[in-house]
Design a protein around this motif. Structure first.
Motif, PDB file in Angstrom:
ATOM      1  N   ILE A 250       0.849  -1.195   0.000  1.00 52.43           N
ATOM      2  CA  ILE A 250       0.000   0.000   0.000  1.00 52.43           C
ATOM      3  C   ILE A 250       0.884   1.244   0.000  1.00 52.43           C
ATOM      4  O   ILE A 250       0.655   2.202  -0.744  1.00 52.43           O
ATOM      5  N   ALA A 251       1.904   1.217   0.832  1.00 49.43           N
ATOM      6  CA  ALA A 251       2.800   2.366   0.985  1.00 49.43           C
ATOM      7  C   ALA A 251       3.490   2.725  -0.321  1.00 49.43           C
ATOM      8  O   ALA A 251       3.728   3.900  -0.620  1.00 49.43           O
ATOM      9  N   ARG A 252       3.806   1.710  -1.123  1.00 48.26           N
ATOM     10  CA  ARG A 252       4.509   1.955  -2.386  1.00 48.26           C
ATOM     11  C   ARG A 252       3.666   2.812  -3.329  1.00 48.26           C
ATOM     12  O   ARG A 252       4.179   3.692  -4.024  1.00 48.26           O
ATOM     13  N   ILE A 253       2.357   2.573  -3.364  1.00 48.03           N
ATOM     14  CA  ILE A 253       1.474   3.373  -4.214  1.00 48.03           C
ATOM     15  C   ILE A 253       1.390   4.807  -3.691  1.00 48.03           C
ATOM     16  O   ILE A 253       1.369   5.772  -4.468  1.00 48.03           O
ATOM     17  N   VAL A 254       1.357   4.953  -2.369  1.00 50.10           N
ATOM     18  CA  VAL A 254       1.287   6.294  -1.780  1.00 50.10           C
ATOM     19  C   VAL A 254       2.520   7.102  -2.151  1.00 50.10           C
ATOM     20  O   VAL A 254       2.404   8.267  -2.568  1.00 50.10           O
ATOM     21  N   HIS A 255       3.708   6.508  -2.037  1.00 51.94           N
ATOM     22  CA  HIS A 255       4.901   7.310  -2.345  1.00 51.94           C
ATOM     23  C   HIS A 255       5.014   7.587  -3.837  1.00 51.94           C
ATOM     24  O   HIS A 255       5.546   8.619  -4.252  1.00 51.94           O
ATOM     25  N   PHE A 256       4.469   6.700  -4.675  1.00 52.34           N
ATOM     26  CA  PHE A 256       4.403   6.960  -6.115  1.00 52.34           C
ATOM     27  C   PHE A 256       3.529   8.181  -6.396  1.00 52.34           C
ATOM     28  O   PHE A 256       3.914   9.083  -7.153  1.00 52.34           O
ATOM     29  N   LEU A 257       2.363   8.246  -5.773  1.00 52.72           N
ATOM     30  CA  LEU A 257       1.451   9.366  -5.992  1.00 52.72           C
ATOM     31  C   LEU A 257       1.974  10.670  -5.397  1.00 52.72           C
ATOM     32  O   LEU A 257       1.611  11.759  -5.856  1.00 52.72           O
ATOM     33  N   ALA A 258       2.831  10.561  -4.379  1.00 53.58           N
ATOM     34  CA  ALA A 258       3.373  11.754  -3.728  1.00 53.58           C
ATOM     35  C   ALA A 258       4.486  12.413  -4.519  1.00 53.58           C
ATOM     36  O   ALA A 258       4.794  13.590  -4.310  1.00 53.58           O
ATOM     37  N   ALA A 259       5.091  11.687  -5.439  1.00 49.09           N
ATOM     38  CA  ALA A 259       6.260  12.188  -6.171  1.00 49.09           C
ATOM     39  C   ALA A 259       5.880  13.248  -7.204  1.00 49.09           C
ATOM     40  O   ALA A 259       4.761  13.269  -7.726  1.00 49.09           O
ATOM     41  N   ASP A 260       6.830  14.114  -7.530  1.00 49.01           N
ATOM     42  CA  ASP A 260       6.615  15.148  -8.541  1.00 49.01           C
ATOM     43  C   ASP A 260       6.233  14.543  -9.887  1.00 49.01           C
ATOM     44  O   ASP A 260       5.446  15.118 -10.637  1.00 49.01           O
ATOM     45  N   ALA A 261       6.817  13.377 -10.206  1.00 51.47           N
ATOM     46  CA  ALA A 261       6.583  12.750 -11.505  1.00 51.47           C
ATOM     47  C   ALA A 261       5.141  12.296 -11.704  1.00 51.47           C
ATOM     48  O   ALA A 261       4.741  11.957 -12.816  1.00 51.47           O
ATOM     49  N   SER A 262       4.350  12.289 -10.626  1.00 51.68           N
ATOM     50  CA  SER A 262       2.945  11.886 -10.717  1.00 51.68           C
ATOM     51  C   SER A 262       2.002  13.080 -10.808  1.00 51.68           C
ATOM     52  O   SER A 262       0.823  12.981 -10.487  1.00 51.68           O
ATOM     53  N   SER A 263       2.521  14.207 -11.274  1.00 52.51           N
ATOM     54  CA  SER A 263       1.754  15.454 -11.255  1.00 52.51           C
ATOM     55  C   SER A 263       0.581  15.479 -12.226  1.00 52.51           C
ATOM     56  O   SER A 263      -0.257  16.382 -12.152  1.00 52.51           O
ATOM     57  N   TYR A 264       0.484  14.491 -13.143  1.00 51.83           N
ATOM     58  CA  TYR A 264      -0.640  14.464 -14.082  1.00 51.83           C
ATOM     59  C   TYR A 264      -1.718  13.471 -13.644  1.00 51.83           C
ATOM     60  O   TYR A 264      -2.639  13.172 -14.392  1.00 51.83           O
ATOM     61  N   ILE A 265      -1.594  12.979 -12.414  1.00 55.93           N
ATOM     62  CA  ILE A 265      -2.581  12.036 -11.867  1.00 55.93           C
ATOM     63  C   ILE A 265      -3.324  12.733 -10.736  1.00 55.93           C
ATOM     64  O   ILE A 265      -2.733  13.062  -9.707  1.00 55.93           O
ATOM     65  N   THR A 266      -4.605  12.974 -10.921  1.00 56.07           N
ATOM     66  CA  THR A 266      -5.383  13.604  -9.853  1.00 56.07           C
ATOM     67  C   THR A 266      -6.851  13.180  -9.956  1.00 56.07           C
ATOM     68  O   THR A 266      -7.351  12.866 -11.040  1.00 56.07           O
ATOM     69  N   GLY A 267      -7.512  13.117  -8.809  1.00 52.21           N
ATOM     70  CA  GLY A 267      -8.919  12.736  -8.753  1.00 52.21           C
ATOM     71  C   GLY A 267      -9.155  11.258  -9.025  1.00 52.21           C
ATOM     72  O   GLY A 267     -10.260  10.852  -9.382  1.00 52.21           O
ATOM     73  N   GLN A 268      -8.120  10.427  -8.790  1.00 53.43           N
ATOM     74  CA  GLN A 268      -8.211   9.016  -9.153  1.00 53.43           C
ATOM     75  C   GLN A 268      -8.280   8.103  -7.927  1.00 53.43           C
ATOM     76  O   GLN A 268      -7.851   8.470  -6.835  1.00 53.43           O
ATOM     77  N   VAL A 269      -8.804   6.899  -8.141  1.00 51.23           N
ATOM     78  CA  VAL A 269      -8.914   5.882  -7.104  1.00 51.23           C
ATOM     79  C   VAL A 269      -8.033   4.693  -7.500  1.00 51.23           C
ATOM     80  O   VAL A 269      -8.234   4.100  -8.556  1.00 51.23           O
ATOM     81  N   TRP A 270      -7.056   4.398  -6.662  1.00 55.68           N
ATOM     82  CA  TRP A 270      -6.073   3.344  -6.942  1.00 55.68           C
ATOM     83  C   TRP A 270      -6.339   2.143  -6.033  1.00 55.68           C
ATOM     84  O   TRP A 270      -6.175   2.215  -4.815  1.00 55.68           O
ATOM     85  N   ALA A 271      -6.748   1.027  -6.620  1.00 59.28           N
ATOM     86  CA  ALA A 271      -7.057  -0.180  -5.855  1.00 59.28           C
ATOM     87  C   ALA A 271      -5.824  -1.056  -5.685  1.00 59.28           C
ATOM     88  O   ALA A 271      -5.089  -1.291  -6.637  1.00 59.28           O
ATOM     89  N   VAL A 272      -5.599  -1.508  -4.455  1.00 56.66           N
ATOM     90  CA  VAL A 272      -4.504  -2.438  -4.153  1.00 56.66           C
ATOM     91  C   VAL A 272      -5.114  -3.559  -3.325  1.00 56.66           C
ATOM     92  O   VAL A 272      -5.082  -3.546  -2.103  1.00 56.66           O
ATOM     93  N   ASN A 273      -5.735  -4.532  -3.998  1.00 53.77           N
ATOM     94  CA  ASN A 273      -6.567  -5.492  -3.260  1.00 53.77           C
ATOM     95  C   ASN A 273      -6.413  -6.943  -3.710  1.00 53.77           C
ATOM     96  O   ASN A 273      -7.247  -7.790  -3.383  1.00 53.77           O
ATOM     97  N   GLY A 274      -5.357  -7.250  -4.464  1.00 49.63           N
ATOM     98  CA  GLY A 274      -5.138  -8.633  -4.896  1.00 49.63           C
ATOM     99  C   GLY A 274      -6.178  -9.132  -5.874  1.00 49.63           C
ATOM    100  O   GLY A 274      -6.335 -10.339  -6.079  1.00 49.63           O
ATOM    101  N   GLY A 275      -6.918  -8.200  -6.487  1.00 49.25           N
ATOM    102  CA  GLY A 275      -7.944  -8.575  -7.453  1.00 49.25           C
ATOM    103  C   GLY A 275      -9.305  -8.852  -6.844  1.00 49.25           C
ATOM    104  O   GLY A 275     -10.212  -9.324  -7.534  1.00 49.25           O
ATOM    105  N   MET A 276      -9.488  -8.545  -5.563  1.00 51.59           N
ATOM    106  CA  MET A 276     -10.750  -8.835  -4.898  1.00 51.59           C
ATOM    107  C   MET A 276     -11.924  -8.094  -5.549  1.00 51.59           C
ATOM    108  O   MET A 276     -13.033  -8.605  -5.647  1.00 51.59           O
ATOM    109  N   ASP A 277     -11.663  -6.860  -6.002  1.00 47.82           N
ATOM    110  CA  ASP A 277     -12.687  -6.093  -6.699  1.00 47.82           C
ATOM    111  C   ASP A 277     -12.089  -5.584  -7.995  1.00 47.82           C
ATOM    112  O   ASP A 277     -11.141  -4.809  -7.986  1.00 47.82           O
ATOM    113  N   MET A 278     -12.615  -6.083  -9.117  1.00 48.39           N
ATOM    114  CA  MET A 278     -12.098  -5.634 -10.417  1.00 48.39           C
ATOM    115  C   MET A 278     -13.163  -5.763 -11.494  1.00 48.39           C
ATOM    116  O   MET A 278     -14.236  -6.286 -11.251  1.00 48.39           O
TER     117      MET A 278
END
Length: 278
Positions: A250-278
């Protein structure tokens, strides 16, 4: 508020692996244990200074602080507060800015459960969970956004849950609070961009202010450890990858979204659930 401004030589701190967030300050609510602690570690490993929020367990929070002091070369502070209190939310944000000089990343991770079937839920059961999980995220984000707009940049990341996407028997209050974060995320994302544009701070080369949500599935934390083994086996059987998530995933996705390089990603929902909901 307690501070541990580490004097450990960065060359000897193996936990520091990158500099994507060097010079940034991150406030993580519920940051001293479970997914929150993993998020703090992941952000610190990329060079961010950490402000970890906690509610009641001072001994555990101080243990977290001591551990961080030994593992990372960045400053770390702990901040006690009640996320269900709007005043406490504003106080903690102000405290972090006062102590660190800025706030670049807000991770709304704090959450509680009071599990009962719908007909057994009391008014208090409903309000307590909504106040912490949803209202707390609003008041913290509101306070942080004002500062971020003034500075012209920032990241707000909400931690929701797969339960907010799927619902679950006995968790009407929790599911409502976690799904409410989706609408909150999208509205904050739109308003952040609007406010930056109005202030003349939105440009092609700006990292801007982004607001996103991460939705963990069932993750190996203290909260899930309290689930009876037979129930947990049934849950795992519903996950295509047949295992629980790990806090660091979970933490890995958070630090990805926190980085400057992710500046074109906003208003999105990122699922990290092993495929439980897809």
């Amino acid at each position: 508020m307690t501070t541990a401004d580490s004097s450990v030589d960065k060359g000897s701190v193996s936990a520091v692996v990158g500099d994507k967030l060097s010079g940034r300050v991150a406030l993580v609510t519920g940051g001293t244990r479970g997914i929150g602690a993993a998020i703090c570690g992941s952000l610190a490993a990329q060079g961010a200074a950490i402000a970890a929020g906690f509610s009641g367990n001072v001994t555990k929070a101080e243990g977290f602080l001591a551990d961080f002091q030994g593992r990372f070369g960045t400053a770390v502070t702990i901040h006690q507060g009640n996320v269900a209190s709007a005043d406490d939310c504003r106080r903690v944000v102000a405290e972090v800015i006062e102590q660190h000089g800025r706030l670049d990343i807000l991770v709304n991770n704090a959450g509680i459960t009071i599990d009962k079937t719908i007909l057994k839920l009391t008014d208090d059961d409903w309000h307590k969970v909504l106040d912490v999980n949803l209202s707390g995220a609003f008041f913290l984000s509101q306070a942080a956004l004002a500062h971020m707009v003034e500075r012209g940049s920032g990241r707000i990341i909400n931690v929701s849950s797969v339960i907010g996407e799927m619902g679950n028997i006995g968790q009407a209050n929790y599911a409502a609070s976690k799904s409410g974060l989706f609408g909150l995320t999208k509205t904050f994302a739109r308003e952040a961009a609007f406010l930056l544009e109005r202030a003349g701070k939105l440009s092609d080369d700006s990292v801007g202010i982004t607001v996103n949500t991460v939705t963990p599935g069932y993750t190996a934390t203290e909260m899930v450890a309290a689930v009876p083994e037979k129930v947990l086996d049934k849950i795992t059987a519903q996950i295509p990858l047949r295992r629980l998530g790990r806090p660091e995933e979970i933490a890995r996705i958070v630090h990805f979204l926190a980085a400057d390089a992710s500046s074109y990603i906003t208003g999105q929902v990122w699922a990290v659930n092993g495929g439980m909901d897809m």
